[in-house]
Design an enzyme around this catalytic site. Structure first.
Site, PDB file in Angstrom:
ATOM      1  N   LYS A  72      78.735  33.571 166.433  1.00  0.00           N
ATOM      2  CA  LYS A  72      79.642  34.271 165.425  1.00  0.00           C
ATOM      3  C   LYS A  72      79.496  34.393 163.971  1.00  0.00           C
ATOM      4  O   LYS A  72      79.468  35.494 163.396  1.00  0.00           O
ATOM      5  CB  LYS A  72      81.016  33.757 165.640  1.00  0.00           C
ATOM      6  CG  LYS A  72      81.433  33.387 167.222  1.00  0.00           C
ATOM      7  CD  LYS A  72      82.755  32.596 167.267  1.00  0.00           C
ATOM      8  CE  LYS A  72      82.516  31.123 166.737  1.00  0.00           C
ATOM      9  NZ  LYS A  72      82.366  30.135 167.521  1.00  0.00           N
ATOM     10  N   ARG A 126      92.243  30.285 168.155  1.00  0.00           N
ATOM     11  CA  ARG A 126      91.345  29.323 169.235  1.00  0.00           C
ATOM     12  C   ARG A 126      92.020  29.248 170.641  1.00  0.00           C
ATOM     13  O   ARG A 126      91.204  28.624 171.343  1.00  0.00           O
ATOM     14  CB  ARG A 126      91.228  28.203 168.182  1.00  0.00           C
ATOM     15  CG  ARG A 126      89.937  27.407 168.201  1.00  0.00           C
ATOM     16  CD  ARG A 126      88.577  27.867 168.797  1.00  0.00           C
ATOM     17  NE  ARG A 126      87.752  26.571 168.234  1.00  0.00           N
ATOM     18  CZ  ARG A 126      86.980  26.614 167.011  1.00  0.00           C
ATOM     19  NH1 ARG A 126      87.402  27.458 166.078  1.00  0.00           N
ATOM     20  NH2 ARG A 126      86.215  25.699 166.872  1.00  0.00           N
ATOM     21  N   ARG A 151      70.160  23.301 164.895  1.00  0.00           N
ATOM     22  CA  ARG A 151      70.813  23.990 163.828  1.00  0.00           C
ATOM     23  C   ARG A 151      70.904  22.760 162.698  1.00  0.00           C
ATOM     24  O   ARG A 151      71.513  21.726 162.891  1.00  0.00           O
ATOM     25  CB  ARG A 151      72.365  24.331 164.385  1.00  0.00           C
ATOM     26  CG  ARG A 151      73.334  25.000 163.132  1.00  0.00           C
ATOM     27  CD  ARG A 151      74.325  25.947 163.735  1.00  0.00           C
ATOM     28  NE  ARG A 151      75.539  24.927 164.297  1.00  0.00           N
ATOM     29  CZ  ARG A 151      76.696  25.312 164.773  1.00  0.00           C
ATOM     30  NH1 ARG A 151      76.548  26.840 164.785  1.00  0.00           N
ATOM     31  NH2 ARG A 151      77.333  24.775 165.291  1.00  0.00           N
ATOM     32  N   ARG A 184      75.307  19.173 160.986  1.00  0.00           N
ATOM     33  CA  ARG A 184      76.596  19.294 161.058  1.00  0.00           C
ATOM     34  C   ARG A 184      77.232  18.109 161.652  1.00  0.00           C
ATOM     35  O   ARG A 184      76.667  17.361 162.712  1.00  0.00           O
ATOM     36  CB  ARG A 184      77.405  20.657 161.817  1.00  0.00           C
ATOM     37  CG  ARG A 184      77.724  21.536 160.730  1.00  0.00           C
ATOM     38  CD  ARG A 184      78.094  22.793 161.520  1.00  0.00           C
ATOM     39  NE  ARG A 184      79.266  22.684 162.373  1.00  0.00           N
ATOM     40  CZ  ARG A 184      79.753  23.740 163.128  1.00  0.00           C
ATOM     41  NH1 ARG A 184      79.330  25.020 162.724  1.00  0.00           N
ATOM     42  NH2 ARG A 184      80.832  23.652 163.893  1.00  0.00           N
ATOM     43  N   ARG A 207      83.432  20.062 172.682  1.00  0.00           N
ATOM     44  CA  ARG A 207      83.728  21.461 171.936  1.00  0.00           C
ATOM     45  C   ARG A 207      83.529  22.448 172.770  1.00  0.00           C
ATOM     46  O   ARG A 207      84.108  23.438 173.048  1.00  0.00           O
ATOM     47  CB  ARG A 207      82.847  21.467 170.700  1.00  0.00           C
ATOM     48  CG  ARG A 207      83.345  20.906 169.497  1.00  0.00           C
ATOM     49  CD  ARG A 207      82.334  20.689 168.561  1.00  0.00           C
ATOM     50  NE  ARG A 207      81.668  21.818 167.837  1.00  0.00           N
ATOM     51  CZ  ARG A 207      80.284  21.936 167.434  1.00  0.00           C
ATOM     52  NH1 ARG A 207      79.505  20.955 167.901  1.00  0.00           N
ATOM     53  NH2 ARG A 207      80.043  23.147 166.949  1.00  0.00           N
TER      54      ARG A 207
HETATM   55  P1  ATP Z   1      80.265  27.238 165.818  1.00  0.00           P
HETATM   56  O1  ATP Z   1      79.498  25.741 166.298  1.00  0.00           O
HETATM   57  O2  ATP Z   1      79.535  28.299 166.204  1.00  0.00           O
HETATM   58  O3  ATP Z   1      80.350  27.097 164.496  1.00  0.00           O
HETATM   59  P2  ATP Z   1      82.510  25.991 166.640  1.00  0.00           P
HETATM   60  O4  ATP Z   1      83.578  26.712 167.476  1.00  0.00           O
HETATM   61  O5  ATP Z   1      82.146  24.646 167.200  1.00  0.00           O
HETATM   62  O6  ATP Z   1      81.704  27.035 166.508  1.00  0.00           O
HETATM   63  P3  ATP Z   1      83.904  25.738 164.079  1.00  0.00           P
HETATM   64  O7  ATP Z   1      84.557  27.218 164.485  1.00  0.00           O
HETATM   65  O8  ATP Z   1      83.039  25.829 162.867  1.00  0.00           O
HETATM   66  O9  ATP Z   1      82.804  25.484 165.124  1.00  0.00           O
HETATM   67  O10 ATP Z   1      84.845  24.773 163.961  1.00  0.00           O
HETATM   68  C1  ATP Z   1      84.603  23.485 163.616  1.00  0.00           C
HETATM   69  C2  ATP Z   1      85.770  22.448 163.880  1.00  0.00           C
HETATM   70  O11 ATP Z   1      87.048  22.785 162.810  1.00  0.00           O
HETATM   71  C3  ATP Z   1      86.653  22.566 165.358  1.00  0.00           C
HETATM   72  O12 ATP Z   1      85.960  21.432 166.053  1.00  0.00           O
HETATM   73  C4  ATP Z   1      88.102  22.215 164.763  1.00  0.00           C
HETATM   74  O13 ATP Z   1      88.069  20.632 164.677  1.00  0.00           O
HETATM   75  C5  ATP Z   1      88.352  22.811 163.741  1.00  0.00           C
HETATM   76  N1  ATP Z   1      88.556  24.345 163.782  1.00  0.00           N
HETATM   77  C6  ATP Z   1      88.094  25.442 163.362  1.00  0.00           C
HETATM   78  N2  ATP Z   1      88.984  26.383 163.638  1.00  0.00           N
HETATM   79  C7  ATP Z   1      89.890  25.949 164.397  1.00  0.00           C
HETATM   80  C8  ATP Z   1      91.092  26.489 164.812  1.00  0.00           C
HETATM   81  N3  ATP Z   1      91.558  27.811 165.002  1.00  0.00           N
HETATM   82  N4  ATP Z   1      91.972  25.452 165.342  1.00  0.00           N
HETATM   83  C9  ATP Z   1      91.825  24.221 165.371  1.00  0.00           C
HETATM   84  N5  ATP Z   1      90.705  23.655 164.914  1.00  0.00           N
HETATM   85  C10 ATP Z   1      89.744  24.467 164.262  1.00  0.00           C
HETATM   86 MG    MG Z   2      80.569  29.063 162.978  1.00  0.00          MG
END
Ligand code: ATP
Ligand code: MG
Length: 234
Positions: free
Chosen positions: A20, A101, A140, A173, A185
């Site tokens: 994304k 989400r 990553r 991360r 996740r």
């Molecule tokens: P990516 O690894 O591709 O960045 P991801 O979905 O694992 O995707 P992030 O979107 O960066 O990771 O989100 C990291 C953390 O931030 C999640 O695990 C959660 O704790 C929190 N978070 C981010 N967006 C939301 C949301 N819409 N609702 C609840 N928690 C969120």
């Molecule tokens: Mg991301």
């Protein structure tokens, strides 16, 4: 193909590591004025800055759990409304990654957007094979202060282990370091995506793109959005 509706207000759905952030970067090159908001990036920034919110959300992020719906909904909506005047807000184009989400977040966000007269124009789901996703998360690394992301296989830093711009050391991360957290996740994504997909499908704004690499996926996004690959003149 869905018609392109102006202004573009796009939501990207996709598993962790589905690219994304990479697609957002590519779209920003074409549409430099689009407001790109990544809920995860913004939360990590709060953590790095050790703000009150950052301290509150760290425990969830570390465990790979979602932060509470109300908290993230208020936070993202506030970011969207940072544009100065209301009339400017109605024109502004934006792209969201990581929010909404789950179905509750999507429903409440839809209500908020209705009140603000800012309808979503497109929702695009990125589909990438799980084996690819696991490889990507394993390789990553990030520059913590800026959030810049590297991948040791296809987007390595110029000098191993350090950020290209600052020379600071790169780190994993906190939620990419342990298998258990990664699994949580990915499992959560699988659990929440079906209702979310059905919801946006019923609204008639969902498209799906798929592939092994971001370079395969990007042209499909352009096609969905009816955009040309030539950068917008500034
Ligand atoms: P990516 O690894 O591709 O960045 P991801 O979905 O694992 O995707 P992030 O979107 O960066 O990771 O989100 C990291 C953390 O931030 C999640 O695990 C959660 O704790 C929190 N978070 C981010 N967006 C939301 C949301 N819409 N609702 C609840 N928690 C969120
Ligand atoms: Mg991301």
């Amino acid at each position: 193909m869905l018609p392109r509706i102006n202004p573009l207000r796009l939501l990207l759905l996709g598993a962790p590591g589905s690219g994304k952030g990479t697609q957002t970067k590519k779209l920003k090159k074409l549409l430099p004025n689009i407001l790109a908001i990544s809920s995860g990036d913004l939360l990590r920034e709060q953590v790095t800055k050790r703000t009150k919110l950052g301290k509150e959300v760290l425990q969830y992020i570390e465990r790979g759990e979602l932060v509470p719906d109300g908290l993230i909904s208020r936070f993202v909506t506030a970011q969207l409304l940072k544009t100065k005047s209301e009339s400017a807000q109605e024109q502004v184009q934006w792209l969201l990654d990581g929010f909404p989400r789950n179905l509750d977040q999507a429903r409440s966000f839809q209500n908020t957007l209705r009140v603000l007269n800012m309808p979503l124009s497109n929702v695009i789901e990125l589909k990438v094979p799980k084996s690819r996703i696991l490889e990507r998360l394993a390789s990553r690394y990030i520059h913590e202060a800026s959030g810049r992301t590297y991948n040791l296989s296809y987007n390595p830093p110029k000098t191993p282990g350090v950020d290209d711009l600052t020379g600071d050391p790169l780190v994993k991360r906190v939620d990419d370091s342990q298998v258990g957290v990664i699994t949580r996740r990915l499992d959560d994504y699988d659990k929440f995506i079906t209702p979310l997909r059905n919801y946006y499908n019923e609204l008639g704004i969902l498209s799906t793109v798929s592939g092994d690499t971001s370079d395969e996926i990007f042209p499909q996004i352009l096609q969905v959005l009816n955009l040309n690959a030539a950068p917008a003149s500034t």
